[in-house]
Motif scaffolding. Sequence first.
Motif, PDB file in Angstrom:
ATOM      1  N   SER A  66       0.846  -1.196   0.000  1.00  0.00           N
ATOM      2  CA  SER A  66       0.000   0.000   0.000  1.00  0.00           C
ATOM      3  C   SER A  66       0.876   1.239   0.000  1.00  0.00           C
ATOM      4  O   SER A  66       1.862   1.305   0.721  1.00  0.00           O
ATOM      5  N   GLY A  67       0.502   2.203  -0.792  1.00  0.00           N
ATOM      6  CA  GLY A  67       1.215   3.469  -0.803  1.00  0.00           C
ATOM      7  C   GLY A  67       0.589   4.491   0.133  1.00  0.00           C
ATOM      8  O   GLY A  67       1.043   5.618   0.226  1.00  0.00           O
ATOM      9  N   ASP A  68      -0.487   4.074   0.813  1.00  0.00           N
ATOM     10  CA  ASP A  68      -1.159   4.980   1.747  1.00  0.00           C
ATOM     11  C   ASP A  68      -0.523   4.844   3.120  1.00  0.00           C
ATOM     12  O   ASP A  68      -0.553   3.773   3.718  1.00  0.00           O
ATOM     13  N   HIS A  69       0.049   5.928   3.609  1.00  0.00           N
ATOM     14  CA  HIS A  69       0.687   5.926   4.918  1.00  0.00           C
ATOM     15  C   HIS A  69       0.000   6.962   5.798  1.00  0.00           C
ATOM     16  O   HIS A  69      -0.519   7.959   5.303  1.00  0.00           O
ATOM     17  N   MET A  70      -0.003   6.718   7.092  1.00  0.00           N
ATOM     18  CA  MET A  70      -0.595   7.676   8.018  1.00  0.00           C
ATOM     19  C   MET A  70       0.488   8.222   8.934  1.00  0.00           C
ATOM     20  O   MET A  70       1.162   7.463   9.640  1.00  0.00           O
ATOM     21  N   TYR A  71       0.666   9.530   8.900  1.00  0.00           N
ATOM     22  CA  TYR A  71       1.638  10.194   9.748  1.00  0.00           C
ATOM     23  C   TYR A  71       0.985  10.489  11.089  1.00  0.00           C
ATOM     24  O   TYR A  71      -0.109  11.042  11.152  1.00  0.00           O
ATOM     25  N   VAL A  72       1.668  10.104  12.163  1.00  0.00           N
ATOM     26  CA  VAL A  72       1.170  10.355  13.515  1.00  0.00           C
ATOM     27  C   VAL A  72       2.139  11.323  14.177  1.00  0.00           C
ATOM     28  O   VAL A  72       3.280  10.965  14.475  1.00  0.00           O
ATOM     29  N   HIS A  73       1.685  12.552  14.357  1.00  0.00           N
ATOM     30  CA  HIS A  73       2.527  13.596  14.944  1.00  0.00           C
ATOM     31  C   HIS A  73       2.698  13.360  16.435  1.00  0.00           C
ATOM     32  O   HIS A  73       1.756  12.970  17.127  1.00  0.00           O
ATOM     33  N   ARG A  74       3.891  13.587  16.928  1.00  0.00           N
ATOM     34  CA  ARG A  74       4.165  13.462  18.365  1.00  0.00           C
ATOM     35  C   ARG A  74       3.683  14.726  19.057  1.00  0.00           C
ATOM     36  O   ARG A  74       4.046  15.828  18.674  1.00  0.00           O
ATOM     37  N   ARG A  75       2.856  14.542  20.053  1.00  0.00           N
ATOM     38  CA  ARG A  75       2.385  15.691  20.827  1.00  0.00           C
ATOM     39  C   ARG A  75       3.453  16.107  21.817  1.00  0.00           C
ATOM     40  O   ARG A  75       4.094  15.269  22.432  1.00  0.00           O
ATOM     41  N   ALA A  76       3.619  17.368  21.976  1.00  0.00           N
ATOM     42  CA  ALA A  76       4.581  17.874  22.955  1.00  0.00           C
ATOM     43  C   ALA A  76       4.052  17.601  24.357  1.00  0.00           C
ATOM     44  O   ALA A  76       2.847  17.656  24.608  1.00  0.00           O
ATOM     45  N   VAL A  77       4.954  17.314  25.256  1.00  0.00           N
ATOM     46  CA  VAL A  77       4.572  16.974  26.625  1.00  0.00           C
ATOM     47  C   VAL A  77       3.805  18.117  27.276  1.00  0.00           C
ATOM     48  O   VAL A  77       2.839  17.904  27.998  1.00  0.00           O
ATOM     49  N   HIS A  78       4.169  19.345  26.979  1.00  0.00           N
ATOM     50  CA  HIS A  78       3.506  20.479  27.623  1.00  0.00           C
ATOM     51  C   HIS A  78       2.046  20.621  27.194  1.00  0.00           C
ATOM     52  O   HIS A  78       1.286  21.336  27.820  1.00  0.00           O
ATOM     53  N   GLU A  79       1.629  19.944  26.139  1.00  0.00           N
ATOM     54  CA  GLU A  79       0.236  20.014  25.692  1.00  0.00           C
ATOM     55  C   GLU A  79      -0.675  19.094  26.488  1.00  0.00           C
ATOM     56  O   GLU A  79      -1.884  19.195  26.408  1.00  0.00           O
ATOM     57  N   CYS A  80      -0.104  18.175  27.241  1.00  0.00           N
ATOM     58  CA  CYS A  80      -0.895  17.214  28.005  1.00  0.00           C
ATOM     59  C   CYS A  80      -1.003  17.699  29.451  1.00  0.00           C
ATOM     60  O   CYS A  80      -0.003  17.737  30.155  1.00  0.00           O
ATOM     61  N   PRO A  81      -2.187  18.070  29.878  1.00  0.00           N
ATOM     62  CA  PRO A  81      -2.316  18.558  31.255  1.00  0.00           C
ATOM     63  C   PRO A  81      -2.060  17.442  32.263  1.00  0.00           C
ATOM     64  O   PRO A  81      -2.411  16.290  32.036  1.00  0.00           O
ATOM     65  N   ALA A  82      -1.437  17.809  33.349  1.00  0.00           N
ATOM     66  CA  ALA A  82      -1.179  16.845  34.426  1.00  0.00           C
ATOM     67  C   ALA A  82      -2.483  16.553  35.157  1.00  0.00           C
ATOM     68  O   ALA A  82      -3.346  17.436  35.301  1.00  0.00           O
ATOM     69  N   PRO A  83      -2.660  15.320  35.593  1.00  0.00           N
ATOM     70  CA  PRO A  83      -3.892  14.999  36.345  1.00  0.00           C
ATOM     71  C   PRO A  83      -3.935  15.763  37.658  1.00  0.00           C
ATOM     72  O   PRO A  83      -2.905  15.990  38.290  1.00  0.00           O
ATOM     73  N   ARG A  84      -5.118  16.175  38.054  1.00  0.00           N
ATOM     74  CA  ARG A  84      -5.282  16.909  39.314  1.00  0.00           C
ATOM     75  C   ARG A  84      -5.670  15.953  40.424  1.00  0.00           C
ATOM     76  O   ARG A  84      -6.408  14.995  40.195  1.00  0.00           O
ATOM     77  N   ALA A  85      -5.177  16.238  41.596  1.00  0.00           N
ATOM     78  CA  ALA A  85      -5.559  15.454  42.764  1.00  0.00           C
ATOM     79  C   ALA A  85      -6.997  15.834  43.141  1.00  0.00           C
ATOM     80  O   ALA A  85      -7.407  16.996  42.988  1.00  0.00           O
ATOM     81  N   PRO A  86      -7.784  14.868  43.584  1.00  0.00           N
ATOM     82  CA  PRO A  86      -9.162  15.182  43.982  1.00  0.00           C
ATOM     83  C   PRO A  86      -9.194  16.121  45.181  1.00  0.00           C
ATOM     84  O   PRO A  86      -8.355  16.033  46.061  1.00  0.00           O
ATOM     85  N   ARG A  87     -10.160  17.040  45.149  1.00  0.00           N
ATOM     86  CA  ARG A  87     -10.315  17.960  46.302  1.00  0.00           C
ATOM     87  C   ARG A  87     -11.071  17.268  47.409  1.00  0.00           C
ATOM     88  O   ARG A  87     -11.979  16.495  47.166  1.00  0.00           O
ATOM     89  N   ARG A  88     -10.726  17.627  48.612  1.00  0.00           N
ATOM     90  CA  ARG A  88     -11.408  17.036  49.777  1.00  0.00           C
ATOM     91  C   ARG A  88     -12.090  18.076  50.580  1.00  0.00           C
ATOM     92  O   ARG A  88     -11.811  19.160  50.680  1.00  0.00           O
TER      93      ARG A  88
END
Length: 88
Positions: A66-88
């Motif tokens: 197949s000559g059809d290829h799919m490019y998958v761009h690497r996301r920069a780490v800063h674009e992924c928000p860090a998970p938040r701790a639950p509030r108590r």
Amino acid sequence: MPGVRLASPNAAEARLFLGSDGDPKSDQGPLRVHGARGTRLGELWGAAAVAVTLGERGALLTRPRSGDHMYVHRRAVHECPAPRAPRR
């Protein structure tokens, strides 16, 4: 690796698996070069797909015959928000 569903060599491994010990600078070459390598490896290995990983550039997903290829761009780490701790 015959019959593997997905193989994921990096650019240098893909070049070497195809018997080329050419200039490593070609690993930074155009996406079409990596696509052709991934397609050929898929044919040789009988893989359903090959994802040639390109480091900071992301990856290129290819399929045999197949000559059809799919490019998958690497996301920069800063674009992924860090998970938040639950509030108590």
